[in-house]
Design a protein around this motif. Sequence first.
Motif, PDB file in Angstrom:
ATOM      1  N   ARG A   1      15.271   4.014  -0.600  1.00 46.64           N
ATOM      2  CA  ARG A   1      14.964   2.756  -1.276  1.00 46.64           C
ATOM      3  C   ARG A   1      13.472   2.468  -1.258  1.00 46.64           C
ATOM      4  NH1 ARG A   1      18.679  -1.809   1.170  1.00 46.64           N
ATOM      5  NH2 ARG A   1      17.797  -0.946   3.102  1.00 46.64           N
ATOM      6  N   GLU A   2      13.045   1.730  -2.252  1.00 44.41           N
ATOM      7  CA  GLU A   2      11.618   1.407  -2.371  1.00 44.41           C
ATOM      8  C   GLU A   2      11.143   0.645  -1.154  1.00 44.41           C
ATOM      9  OE1 GLU A   2       8.562  -0.879  -5.452  1.00 44.41           O
ATOM     10  OE2 GLU A   2      10.704  -0.671  -5.942  1.00 44.41           O
ATOM     11  N   GLY A   3      10.064   1.045  -0.625  1.00 45.03           N
ATOM     12  CA  GLY A   3       9.512   0.448   0.588  1.00 45.03           C
ATOM     13  C   GLY A   3       9.979   1.135   1.840  1.00 45.03           C
ATOM     14  N   LYS A   4      11.089   1.890   1.743  1.00 43.84           N
ATOM     15  CA  LYS A   4      11.587   2.624   2.903  1.00 43.84           C
ATOM     16  C   LYS A   4      11.785   4.099   2.550  1.00 43.84           C
ATOM     17  CE  LYS A   4      14.028  -1.310   4.958  1.00 43.84           C
ATOM     18  NZ  LYS A   4      15.334  -1.812   5.476  1.00 43.84           N
TER      19      LYS A   4
ATOM     20  N   LYS B   1       4.427  23.517  -6.364  1.00 47.00           N
ATOM     21  CA  LYS B   1       4.388  22.507  -5.302  1.00 47.00           C
ATOM     22  C   LYS B   1       3.045  21.783  -5.273  1.00 47.00           C
ATOM     23  CE  LYS B   1       7.761  24.770  -2.295  1.00 47.00           C
ATOM     24  NZ  LYS B   1       8.050  25.284  -0.937  1.00 47.00           N
ATOM     25  N   GLN B   2       3.140  20.506  -4.907  1.00 46.97           N
ATOM     26  CA  GLN B   2       1.936  19.676  -4.722  1.00 46.97           C
ATOM     27  C   GLN B   2       2.147  18.774  -3.526  1.00 46.97           C
ATOM     28  OE1 GLN B   2       0.890  16.112  -7.234  1.00 46.97           O
ATOM     29  NE2 GLN B   2      -0.648  17.546  -8.039  1.00 46.97           N
ATOM     30  N   PRO B   3       1.271  18.821  -2.533  1.00 43.31           N
ATOM     31  CA  PRO B   3       1.465  17.996  -1.333  1.00 43.31           C
ATOM     32  C   PRO B   3       1.393  16.509  -1.661  1.00 43.31           C
ATOM     33  CG  PRO B   3      -0.719  18.982  -1.347  1.00 43.31           C
ATOM     34  CD  PRO B   3       0.026  19.616  -2.481  1.00 43.31           C
ATOM     35  N   ILE B   4       2.117  15.707  -0.866  1.00 47.50           N
ATOM     36  CA  ILE B   4       2.095  14.243  -1.035  1.00 47.50           C
ATOM     37  C   ILE B   4       0.826  13.709  -0.409  1.00 47.50           C
ATOM     38  CG2 ILE B   4       3.244  12.083  -0.464  1.00 47.50           C
ATOM     39  CD1 ILE B   4       5.896  13.582  -0.527  1.00 47.50           C
ATOM     40  N   ILE B   5       0.034  13.061  -1.214  1.00 47.34           N
ATOM     41  CA  ILE B   5      -1.224  12.489  -0.718  1.00 47.34           C
ATOM     42  C   ILE B   5      -0.968  11.069  -0.231  1.00 47.34           C
ATOM     43  CG2 ILE B   5      -3.597  11.897  -1.353  1.00 47.34           C
ATOM     44  CD1 ILE B   5      -3.399  13.996  -3.557  1.00 47.34           C
ATOM     45  N   GLN B   6      -1.621  10.716   0.860  1.00 44.47           N
ATOM     46  CA  GLN B   6      -1.480   9.363   1.418  1.00 44.47           C
ATOM     47  C   GLN B   6      -1.749   8.308   0.349  1.00 44.47           C
ATOM     48  OE1 GLN B   6      -0.496   8.970   4.545  1.00 44.47           O
ATOM     49  NE2 GLN B   6      -0.407   6.745   4.435  1.00 44.47           N
ATOM     50  N   GLY B   7      -0.808   7.434   0.129  1.00 44.60           N
ATOM     51  CA  GLY B   7      -0.960   6.379  -0.852  1.00 44.60           C
ATOM     52  C   GLY B   7      -0.095   6.613  -2.078  1.00 44.60           C
ATOM     53  N   ASP B   8       0.534   7.845  -2.162  1.00 44.05           N
ATOM     54  CA  ASP B   8       1.425   8.105  -3.302  1.00 44.05           C
ATOM     55  C   ASP B   8       2.638   7.180  -3.227  1.00 44.05           C
ATOM     56  OD1 ASP B   8      -0.248   9.977  -4.193  1.00 44.05           O
ATOM     57  OD2 ASP B   8       1.021  11.729  -3.745  1.00 44.05           O
TER      58      ASP B   8
END
Length: 395
Positions: free
Chosen positions: A232-235, A388-395
Amino acid sequence: MKNMWINTFSGYVRVKVEGTYPELFINRCNDNKIMIWDIRQAGEKTYVCSVLLDDVKRLRKVSKESGCKIRFLERKGAPFFIRKMVIRNGFVTGTAIFVALLFLLANMVWNIEIDGASPAMEHDIRQKVDELGIQRGKLQFRLPPPEVIQEEISDEIPDATWIGVTIRGTTYHFQVVEKELAEKEPAEAPGHLVASRKAVIHHMFVEQGSAVVEANQVVKKGDLLVTGLIGREGKEQRVAAKGEVFGEVWYKAHVTVPLEQTFHAVTGNYDTHHYINFGRFQMPVWGFGDSEFEAITEEEFTRSFSPFGYTLPFQYKRVTNRETETVNQVLAYEEALETAKDKSRIEVMERFSEKAEIMGEKVLHEEEQNGKVKVTIHYRIIDNISRKQPIIQGD
């Protein structure tokens, strides 16, 4: 010197000529076309010379005409050697039997070694080796070559990563590399799947993550396909997105094929030469002289001899020269067009992954220019476009 080999094979004798005029004997031999050579003076009225075995019967007539006496000193050549061998047939037979036994013993299997295998795997390999007929006392030239043995055993022993087979004299040596359990791979870093090129989504398989595109949707390079954020969004929970997203890609290829092509073909004629190699020295034993063909392709086969584990200082070498000819082939326009299509498909598929498929092709342009056919073809290709593309902080 040229005739010495012939004289040795046909046989000759050394004759001592004594008389008042031994020179007359030599002249009479020349008049009667009796070949004599290696004439040496052994005394004031004595000569020694060599005469062919076939001319010996004619010497008595010549000696009477010249008033000389002849005496045979030596007998040389193949006929006398063969006669001695016949008389000593026991020695010759024994030598032949000894050489034959030595050859057979040197080409038998006397030992089978297996290195690098666990006891259980070694037992399995020995059973398979026994089934292939590789046993002590078997003749090596009646057994399969090492390449076939390696292939057969590797297929039957799936727990082995690699099995090497070498012949060391009279020993068959098997080198085994067993499979090791792979270490548990470290957990993948969280990431998304994005498009590697512009395409239309065809179908997809998502193992982990959440798809954000659907079939028939147009995507550009870098667009998000499968997100690694689930929940869920936010979690949201970060995971490593896994899956394959297949898209329809368009590709345009340009190919040129000459109407006249030149290639080399084997005619079927060949000649064979056999040699014995002593280090860098090569001695021909059969098939003398150079090849009679103008253009050839050469095939070589070399074999060493290793009786009882000791490599002999010579090798047997066979050279086969196969005659080739240059063939000029002129293609019709339609043949050149089909050749261009086949060539284009191969070149195009090299630019995509192994899972790529050609769904359609269309010739956009074709022309003949300067003896060449130039073709432009449009392809519709289905391939995995995800990366693949790593998840960047803030995504």
